[in-house]
Design a protein around this motif. Structure first.
Motif, PDB file in Angstrom:
ATOM      1  N   UNK A  56      52.426  33.759  41.855  1.00 24.71           N
ATOM      2  CA  UNK A  56      53.047  34.262  43.178  1.00 24.71           C
ATOM      3  C   UNK A  56      53.227  33.338  44.224  1.00 24.71           C
ATOM      4  N   UNK A  57      53.920  33.019  44.973  1.00 24.60           N
ATOM      5  CA  UNK A  57      54.211  31.775  45.695  1.00 24.60           C
ATOM      6  C   UNK A  57      53.568  32.452  46.765  1.00 24.60           C
ATOM      7  N   UNK A  62      47.760  30.230  49.478  1.00 24.61           N
ATOM      8  CA  UNK A  62      46.230  30.240  50.623  1.00 24.61           C
ATOM      9  C   UNK A  62      45.516  29.652  49.546  1.00 24.61           C
ATOM     10  N   UNK A  63      46.213  28.910  48.543  1.00 20.04           N
ATOM     11  CA  UNK A  63      44.999  27.907  47.947  1.00 20.04           C
ATOM     12  C   UNK A  63      44.853  26.781  49.465  1.00 20.04           C
ATOM     13  N   UNK A  91      43.501  31.509  40.518  1.00 23.29           N
ATOM     14  CA  UNK A  91      43.196  32.969  39.169  1.00 23.29           C
ATOM     15  C   UNK A  91      42.070  34.048  39.551  1.00 23.29           C
ATOM     16  N   UNK A  92      41.114  33.284  39.814  1.00 26.27           N
ATOM     17  CA  UNK A  92      39.226  33.999  39.238  1.00 26.27           C
ATOM     18  C   UNK A  92      39.300  34.636  41.072  1.00 26.27           C
ATOM     19  N   UNK A  96      38.229  38.065  41.489  1.00 31.58           N
ATOM     20  CA  UNK A  96      37.614  39.065  41.917  1.00 31.58           C
ATOM     21  C   UNK A  96      36.960  39.423  42.839  1.00 31.58           C
ATOM     22  N   UNK A  97      38.743  38.836  44.124  1.00 31.31           N
ATOM     23  CA  UNK A  97      37.926  38.939  45.372  1.00 31.31           C
ATOM     24  C   UNK A  97      39.350  40.227  46.485  1.00 31.31           C
ATOM     25  N   UNK A  98      40.590  39.213  46.048  1.00 34.71           N
ATOM     26  CA  UNK A  98      41.383  39.703  45.978  1.00 34.71           C
ATOM     27  C   UNK A  98      42.218  41.419  45.706  1.00 34.71           C
ATOM     28  N   UNK A  99      41.824  40.798  44.842  1.00 31.74           N
ATOM     29  CA  UNK A  99      42.881  42.427  44.078  1.00 31.74           C
ATOM     30  C   UNK A  99      41.569  43.496  43.850  1.00 31.74           C
TER      31      UNK A  99
END
Length: 113
Positions: A56-57, A62-63, A91-92, A96-99
């Motif tokens: 997703x954009x 945020x990368x 994706x990690x 691991x953090x965002x979700x």
């Protein structure tokens, strides 16, 4: 990045994006279906996953690293690990953090007010 317009212009986009000059003399770009980079995909489970399992954009924005839409495609001639590593990293971070952070925020919400 890819060379375009008679190999004179560098374009940072997917390798299969098309550029055309219309009859009106204006430049047009087509085929933006892979504008976002793909997620790391199990090719056995999703044979064409790089075409529709896209990041997703909001995540791409945020990368800290540039992400390549062609990272898992056959368009690249250089070592693909250079391009897949930042995608795996973001994706990690998502898993691991965002979700989990979103899940915690939802659990902490007072849903009765």
């Amino acid at each position: 990045p890819h060379l375009a317009w008679k190999n004179k212009v560098t374009v940072s986009s997917a390798g299969d994006i098309e550029g055309h000059v219309g009859f009106d003399g204006k430049f047009y770009l087509l085929d933006f279906s892979r504008s976002m980079p793909p997620e790391p995909t199990n090719i056995g489970k999703y044979p064409c996953g790089i075409l529709y399992r896209l990041l997703r954009p909001e995540l791409v924005s945020i990368s800290k690293d540039p992400l390549c839409s062609d990272a898992y495609s056959g368009f690249l001639s250089e070592s693909q690990k250079v391009y897949t590593r930042p995608i795996r990293r973001i994706c990690r971070k998502l898993r691991k953090k965002i979700i989990p952070g979103l899940g915690k925020r939802l659990l902490d919400m007072d849903l009765e007010t």
